[in-house]
Design an enzyme around this catalytic site. Structure first.
Site, PDB file in Angstrom:
ATOM      1  N   VAL A 105      10.296  -6.626  -0.399  1.00 48.21           N
ATOM      2  CA  VAL A 105       9.346  -7.405   0.405  1.00 48.21           C
ATOM      3  C   VAL A 105       7.929  -6.860   0.347  1.00 48.21           C
ATOM      4  CG1 VAL A 105      11.149  -8.224   1.974  1.00 48.21           C
ATOM      5  CG2 VAL A 105       9.958  -6.093   2.498  1.00 48.21           C
ATOM      6  N   LYS A 106       7.773  -5.638  -0.122  1.00 50.10           N
ATOM      7  CA  LYS A 106       6.453  -5.012  -0.343  1.00 50.10           C
ATOM      8  C   LYS A 106       5.535  -5.170   0.867  1.00 50.10           C
ATOM      9  CE  LYS A 106       6.736  -5.580  -5.366  1.00 50.10           C
ATOM     10  NZ  LYS A 106       8.030  -6.308  -5.429  1.00 50.10           N
ATOM     11  N   ARG A 107       6.035  -4.822   2.026  1.00 53.20           N
ATOM     12  CA  ARG A 107       5.257  -4.951   3.249  1.00 53.20           C
ATOM     13  C   ARG A 107       4.355  -3.732   3.448  1.00 53.20           C
ATOM     14  NH1 ARG A 107       6.420  -9.574   2.632  1.00 53.20           N
ATOM     15  NH2 ARG A 107       7.544 -10.896   4.099  1.00 53.20           N
TER      16      ARG A 107
END
Length: 310
Positions: A105-107
């Protein structure tokens, strides 16, 4: 600790490979599209159901041979709330099958925003997805990562921080020089700092790094910097990474990296190598065969380099 549990599963299965669940529309077999869309390609609910059914079949064929899956939220999010529900269903199903869930999700955000992200993906309360780990973008700095760290330390979760990604244009920013070092080296040093004091029984902490398998020299350099941090390595197969490039991503104990393949596994039935034995209706079986081949190829190269963990 997350990393200790992951390592136990890796050794049990003798497999460092994980499967990326990236259900791109073009990968999904036509017979499923005909069955679930029925000519209504713009129906988000039907599309979301299609993603779930496709992903479920992949999971059913690989859950007993790989330690983890990495669902990529973008392929679900593009269909709105229906797609997001499908993502949650896929994660829930994989978890029930005993797989570790690494949500791609590369948050990364600040303050209460980041806290909300960490609750949804790594928390255990109402509405939480309860994934085992996620990918994290460090660009906003330390306070954009701290809420995730708390989940790692107190909740047996893991994170993989983007350090050197597998895409070709990663050089645009990650390879810039600052204070005599590449940006990705500074990111690696931050990962090391964040993990200090939190080593598990195997010597690894739950703060990992995303290090692309398409940059061998950089990967080996980063291994020397981040000895106690687990690597999530994308780029194998479709992006050009090969098994022969990967031994340097591992420590001398034969551990330290999990290797991801997405299209090369879930779309294996489309590849020339597997077309003779599998058609679109046996895409799950083709995925299993490709996952086993990947496992064996990587293990073979690790054995040649005396990096065997079992």
């Amino acid at each position: 600790m997350f990393t200790d549990k992951l390592i136990e599963r890796i050794i049990e299965m003798k497999n460092h490979c994980i499967v990326g669940i990236d259900p791109h529309y073009n990968i999904i077999p036509d017979h499923l599209k005909n069955q679930y869309l029925k000519g209504e390609e713009e129906n988000a609910e039907n599309l979301a159901e299609l993603l779930y059914v496709f992903s479920k079949e992949i999971i059913d064929h690989i859950y007993d041979i790989v330690p983890a899956v990495k669902p990529q939220i973008a392929f679900f999010e593009r269909y709105g709330s229906s797609g997001l529900r499908a993502f949650e269903r896929v994660c829930g199903y994989a978890k029930r099958k005993g797989l570790f869930i690494i949500a791609d999700v590369k948050r990364g955000d600040i303050g209460s925003t980041c806290e909300a992200y960490s609750h949804y993906y790594l928390g255990e309360g109402p509405g939480s997805l309860a994934c085992d780990a996620i990918t994290v973008n460090p660009y906003l700095g330390r306070d954009s990562i701290d809420p995730f760290i708390e989940k790692c330390i107190n909740g047996d979760k893991g994170i993989f921080i983007l350090v050197k990604t597998s895409n070709k244009s990663s050089v645009d920013i990650q390879d810039l020089t600052c204070d005599g070092k590449r940006i990705y080296e500074h990111a690696a040093e931050m990962v090391v700092s964040l993990g200090k004091g939190h080593k598990g029984a195997r010597g690894y902490n739950p703060i990992g790094a995303v290090v692309g398998g398409t940059f061998r020299e950089e990967g080996e350099k980063l291994r020397s910097i981040m000895k106690a941090n687990y690597f999530l390595v994308p780029g194998y197969g479709a992006q050009g990474g090969s098994a022969s490039d990967l031994p340097g991503y591992f420590n001398e104990d034969g551990l330290g990296s999990i290797i991801n393949s997405s299209r090369g596994i879930i779309g294996a039935y489309l590849l020339y190598k597997y077309k003779r034995d599998y058609d679109e209706k046996s895409y799950g079986k083709a995925a299993r065969r490709a996952a086993l081949d990947m496992r064996d190829e990587i293990n073979s190269h690790l054995e040649k380099n005396d990096k065997v963990a079992w």
